[in-house]
Motif scaffolding. Structure first.
Motif, PDB file in Angstrom:
ATOM      1  N   VAL A 336       0.851  -1.191   0.000  1.00 54.11           N
ATOM      2  CA  VAL A 336       0.000   0.000   0.000  1.00 54.11           C
ATOM      3  C   VAL A 336       0.886   1.240   0.000  1.00 54.11           C
ATOM      4  N   THR A 337       0.727   2.090  -1.011  1.00 55.85           N
ATOM      5  CA  THR A 337       1.460   3.358  -1.050  1.00 55.85           C
ATOM      6  C   THR A 337       0.475   4.487  -0.798  1.00 55.85           C
ATOM      7  N   ARG A 338       0.826   5.367   0.110  1.00 58.16           N
ATOM      8  CA  ARG A 338      -0.033   6.492   0.467  1.00 58.16           C
ATOM      9  C   ARG A 338       0.641   7.797   0.072  1.00 58.16           C
ATOM     10  N   ASP A 339      -0.111   8.676  -0.556  1.00 62.43           N
ATOM     11  CA  ASP A 339       0.368  10.016  -0.892  1.00 62.43           C
ATOM     12  C   ASP A 339      -0.718  10.996  -0.473  1.00 62.43           C
ATOM     13  N   TYR A 340      -0.714  11.346   0.807  1.00 63.94           N
ATOM     14  CA  TYR A 340      -1.769  12.166   1.377  1.00 63.94           C
ATOM     15  C   TYR A 340      -1.343  13.634   1.446  1.00 63.94           C
ATOM     16  N   ASP A 341      -2.245  14.513   1.085  1.00 66.86           N
ATOM     17  CA  ASP A 341      -2.061  15.941   1.313  1.00 66.86           C
ATOM     18  C   ASP A 341      -2.564  16.233   2.725  1.00 66.86           C
ATOM     19  N   THR A 342      -1.645  16.315   3.664  1.00 73.22           N
ATOM     20  CA  THR A 342      -2.029  16.447   5.077  1.00 73.22           C
ATOM     21  C   THR A 342      -2.613  17.818   5.408  1.00 73.22           C
ATOM     22  N   SER A 343      -2.547  18.753   4.445  1.00 77.21           N
ATOM     23  CA  SER A 343      -3.113  20.077   4.708  1.00 77.21           C
ATOM     24  C   SER A 343      -4.588  20.162   4.326  1.00 77.21           C
ATOM     25  N   LEU A 344      -5.171  19.056   3.865  1.00 76.90           N
ATOM     26  CA  LEU A 344      -6.572  19.079   3.442  1.00 76.90           C
ATOM     27  C   LEU A 344      -7.480  19.464   4.611  1.00 76.90           C
ATOM     28  N   PRO A 345      -8.429  20.358   4.371  1.00 75.75           N
ATOM     29  CA  PRO A 345      -9.454  20.601   5.412  1.00 75.75           C
ATOM     30  C   PRO A 345     -10.470  19.470   5.399  1.00 75.75           C
ATOM     31  N   LYS A 346     -11.351  19.494   6.353  1.00 80.48           N
ATOM     32  CA  LYS A 346     -12.383  18.461   6.413  1.00 80.48           C
ATOM     33  C   LYS A 346     -13.459  18.715   5.362  1.00 80.48           C
ATOM     34  N   LEU A 347     -14.088  17.620   4.921  1.00 82.90           N
ATOM     35  CA  LEU A 347     -15.186  17.686   3.960  1.00 82.90           C
ATOM     36  C   LEU A 347     -16.522  17.784   4.689  1.00 82.90           C
ATOM     37  N   TRP A 348     -17.494  18.404   4.019  1.00 79.95           N
ATOM     38  CA  TRP A 348     -18.856  18.375   4.532  1.00 79.95           C
ATOM     39  C   TRP A 348     -19.571  17.252   3.792  1.00 79.95           C
ATOM     40  N   ALA A 349     -19.816  16.128   4.482  1.00 75.34           N
ATOM     41  CA  ALA A 349     -20.268  14.932   3.770  1.00 75.34           C
ATOM     42  C   ALA A 349     -20.916  13.943   4.722  1.00 75.34           C
ATOM     43  N   HIS A 350     -21.442  12.855   4.141  1.00 74.89           N
ATOM     44  CA  HIS A 350     -21.912  11.696   4.902  1.00 74.89           C
ATOM     45  C   HIS A 350     -20.726  10.729   5.026  1.00 74.89           C
ATOM     46  N   GLY A 351     -20.127  10.664   6.199  1.00 79.20           N
ATOM     47  CA  GLY A 351     -18.911   9.873   6.366  1.00 79.20           C
ATOM     48  C   GLY A 351     -19.102   8.403   6.072  1.00 79.20           C
ATOM     49  N   GLY A 352     -20.197   7.818   6.552  1.00 74.30           N
ATOM     50  CA  GLY A 352     -20.439   6.400   6.324  1.00 74.30           C
ATOM     51  C   GLY A 352     -20.586   6.084   4.852  1.00 74.30           C
ATOM     52  N   GLU A 353     -21.263   6.963   4.104  1.00 78.43           N
ATOM     53  CA  GLU A 353     -21.439   6.724   2.675  1.00 78.43           C
ATOM     54  C   GLU A 353     -20.115   6.836   1.930  1.00 78.43           C
ATOM     55  N   LEU A 354     -19.285   7.808   2.297  1.00 77.26           N
ATOM     56  CA  LEU A 354     -17.972   7.909   1.653  1.00 77.26           C
ATOM     57  C   LEU A 354     -17.137   6.666   1.912  1.00 77.26           C
ATOM     58  N   ASN A 355     -17.227   6.124   3.109  1.00 75.51           N
ATOM     59  CA  ASN A 355     -16.479   4.906   3.403  1.00 75.51           C
ATOM     60  C   ASN A 355     -16.987   3.723   2.591  1.00 75.51           C
ATOM     61  N   GLN A 356     -18.277   3.735   2.232  1.00 76.56           N
ATOM     62  CA  GLN A 356     -18.779   2.736   1.301  1.00 76.56           C
ATOM     63  C   GLN A 356     -18.085   2.869  -0.052  1.00 76.56           C
ATOM     64  N   VAL A 357     -17.879   4.105  -0.472  1.00 73.91           N
ATOM     65  CA  VAL A 357     -17.193   4.353  -1.740  1.00 73.91           C
ATOM     66  C   VAL A 357     -15.774   3.809  -1.687  1.00 73.91           C
ATOM     67  N   TRP A 358     -15.028   4.178  -0.629  1.00 71.79           N
ATOM     68  CA  TRP A 358     -13.634   3.710  -0.519  1.00 71.79           C
ATOM     69  C   TRP A 358     -13.607   2.182  -0.486  1.00 71.79           C
ATOM     70  N   SER A 359     -14.572   1.572   0.218  1.00 71.91           N
ATOM     71  CA  SER A 359     -14.617   0.106   0.321  1.00 71.91           C
ATOM     72  C   SER A 359     -14.761  -0.545  -1.048  1.00 71.91           C
ATOM     73  N   ASN A 360     -15.714  -0.068  -1.830  1.00 72.02           N
ATOM     74  CA  ASN A 360     -15.954  -0.665  -3.141  1.00 72.02           C
ATOM     75  C   ASN A 360     -14.753  -0.494  -4.062  1.00 72.02           C
ATOM     76  N   LEU A 361     -14.133   0.679  -4.043  1.00 71.16           N
ATOM     77  CA  LEU A 361     -12.999   0.925  -4.928  1.00 71.16           C
ATOM     78  C   LEU A 361     -11.772   0.111  -4.513  1.00 71.16           C
ATOM     79  N   ILE A 362     -11.521   0.027  -3.208  1.00 72.53           N
ATOM     80  CA  ILE A 362     -10.377  -0.752  -2.724  1.00 72.53           C
ATOM     81  C   ILE A 362     -10.590  -2.237  -2.993  1.00 72.53           C
ATOM     82  N   GLU A 363     -11.803  -2.713  -2.736  1.00 70.89           N
ATOM     83  CA  GLU A 363     -12.079  -4.126  -2.979  1.00 70.89           C
ATOM     84  C   GLU A 363     -11.920  -4.480  -4.459  1.00 70.89           C
ATOM     85  N   ASN A 364     -12.395  -3.607  -5.357  1.00 70.94           N
ATOM     86  CA  ASN A 364     -12.245  -3.858  -6.790  1.00 70.94           C
ATOM     87  C   ASN A 364     -10.772  -3.896  -7.183  1.00 70.94           C
TER      88      ASN A 364
END
Length: 461
Positions: A336-364
């Protein structure tokens, strides 16, 4: 004229008779960025066919404005409350400049009464949208149920995990004290010999061993095994492994060998091996309970327990919590290679739904690589948007399949291994719930999905 420029190439999904009626009955109107086509509670508003741009549909839930959908060229908005005669239940707001064909409310109702082609087409669209809303509600209910289960699991596991961790710490302390007492009562050893053993233990505690690669670890164990065999130690193989794991090397044994001789050496090494083995068992127990605690925390972060309204979300926390859910597949063959922009502010979002997105993309990605390869996760900011990319170095997606991956129930996996709904859910969450976009690029050895999300959706106040 505008109407003359409207043809089947602009609306390939519209039947010719529907297109002709839209041209005859519709009036051209342009909306500026942020301008509402209609607003929640409005009684007098019209039906719109979209020529260009995007319209974001939202509804106020409590003190929050929740995005329900985003509609684009060739789609229509404003029909539901027109039919019921009541006030608008949602707000439709232009995202950028939007060009429309506006059909007056009275004209639209008359068309509905006459079952005109445009009216029939609108009813079919409304049925499809109703089914889509029901599917989204079921999906939300399942996520909420998962959140409640995670909350219960966290509550049940946290207390015993914390108790086990404290016990592991106490086990280490008590075993060390017991071994020191045993050493003090061993009449076979002199005070200098006891001192030599205790000095080695203190040195090992002060300088924890650095992890070795498999080959170096094996070479060290072989060298220790040979030394112990030469000096007549019983159970030399198991003791060599314990000493190597604790950081004992040949110079350490040589120092002990110079201080302890004959039967006394065997007794001293047996005492040392028992002490180090107990400490290692305590370490394993403590690490295991710490892992349980971290997994409980990851599950809580992943499901965003009891958080059903949009809120500020740390995208990196969500990504790491999702990666933790796939830990069993990441060990061994996946880097796993990570390239995170640590200066990112927080998003205004549904956290659980976004994690569903990350789950599907990572699993694929893991499925495409067959759990062997490089998984890339990166974040960056572009203006008022956050880009999240998840990629892999697998074989890629062929062009004929690439055009179909967003279709519901389309899957390339074997029967029973996939429903074909993962990317459809991803698309709905990103576009309809968060007003974002998702893009994919793929060639052999480099496939990535880029999710583009607004830091805070432009919602009405």
């Amino acid at each position: 004229m505008l109407h003359d420029s409207i043809d089947a190439t602009l609306f390939p999904s519209l039947p010719p008779d529907v297109l002709e009626e839209a041209k005859q009955e519709g009036l051209a109107r342009t909306f500026q960025p942020g301008e509402p086509l209609f607003a929640e509670g409005m009684l007098d508003y019209d039906f719109f066919v979209l020529l260009s741009g995007e319209v974001r549909i939202s509804q106020r839930v409590g003190d929050e404005e929740q995005i329900l959908g985003v509609y684009r060229r060739g789609e229509f908005v404003g029909e539901l409350s027109l039919l019921s005669g009541g006030p608008a239940r949602v707000t439709g707001r232009a995202v950028g400049t939007v060009r429309t064909l506006q059909v007056k409310a009275d004209t639209f109702r008359k068309m509905m009464a006459q079952c005109s082609p445009l009216a029939k087409f609108a009813v079919q669209g409304m049925v499809a949208r109703r089914q889509e809303v029901e599917a989204q509600v079921r999906q939300h209910e399942k996520l909420a149920m998962l959140g409640r289960m995670a909350a219960g699991l966290a509550h049940e596991l946290n207390n015993p995990a914390a108790a086990a961790r404290r016990s592991a710490e106490q086990l280490r302390e008590k075993s060390l004290a017991a071994q020191h007492q045993a050493l003090a009562y061993d009449s076979r050893l002199t005070d200098p010999q006891r001192e030599a053993l205790l000095e080695l233990v203190s040195e090992l505690q002060a300088s924890p061993p650095k992890p070795l690669d498999a080959l170096s670890q094996s070479d060290l164990e072989d060298a220790l095994l040979e030394w112990l065999g030469i000096h007549g130690m019983s159970q030399a193989y198991g003791r060599a492994a314990t000493f190597a794991a604790a950081g004992v090397d040949l110079p350490h044994l040589e120092v002990l060998g110079a201080s302890l001789e004959g039967p006394v050496l065997a007794a001293g090494l047996e005492w040392l091996e028992t002490l180090l083995a107990l400490a290692q068992l305590a370490d394993v127990l403590e690490a295991g309970t710490a892992r349980i605690s971290s997994l409980v925390s990851a599950v809580s972060q992943y499901t965003y327990v009891d958080r059903e309204v949009p809120q500020e979300v740390d995208v990196h926390t969500g990504l790491e919590a999702t990666l933790a859910m796939f830990a069993h597949r990441l060990h061994g063959g996946v880097t796993v290679t990570r390239d995170y922009d640590t200066s990112l502010p927080k998003l205004w979002a549904h956290g659980g739904e976004l994690n569903q997105v990350w789950s599907n993309l990572i699993e694929n990605a893991l499925d495409a690589m067959q759990d062997r390869g490089i998984l890339r996760v990166s974040t960056r900011r572009r203006g008022d948007e956050v880009y999240v990319e998840i990629g892999d170095n697998g074989p890629g997606i062929s062009k004929d399949i690439l055009a179909r991956i967003w279709e519901p129930f389309f899957t390339t996996k074997a029967m029973g291994q996939g429903t074909g709904l993962g990317l459809d859910i991803v698309l709905r969450i990103i576009e309809r719930h968060h007003g974002g976009r998702i893009l994919v690029e793929s060639v052999p050895g480099n496939t990535f999905f880029r999710v583009e999300l607004p830091l805070k959706p432009e919602l009405p106040h």
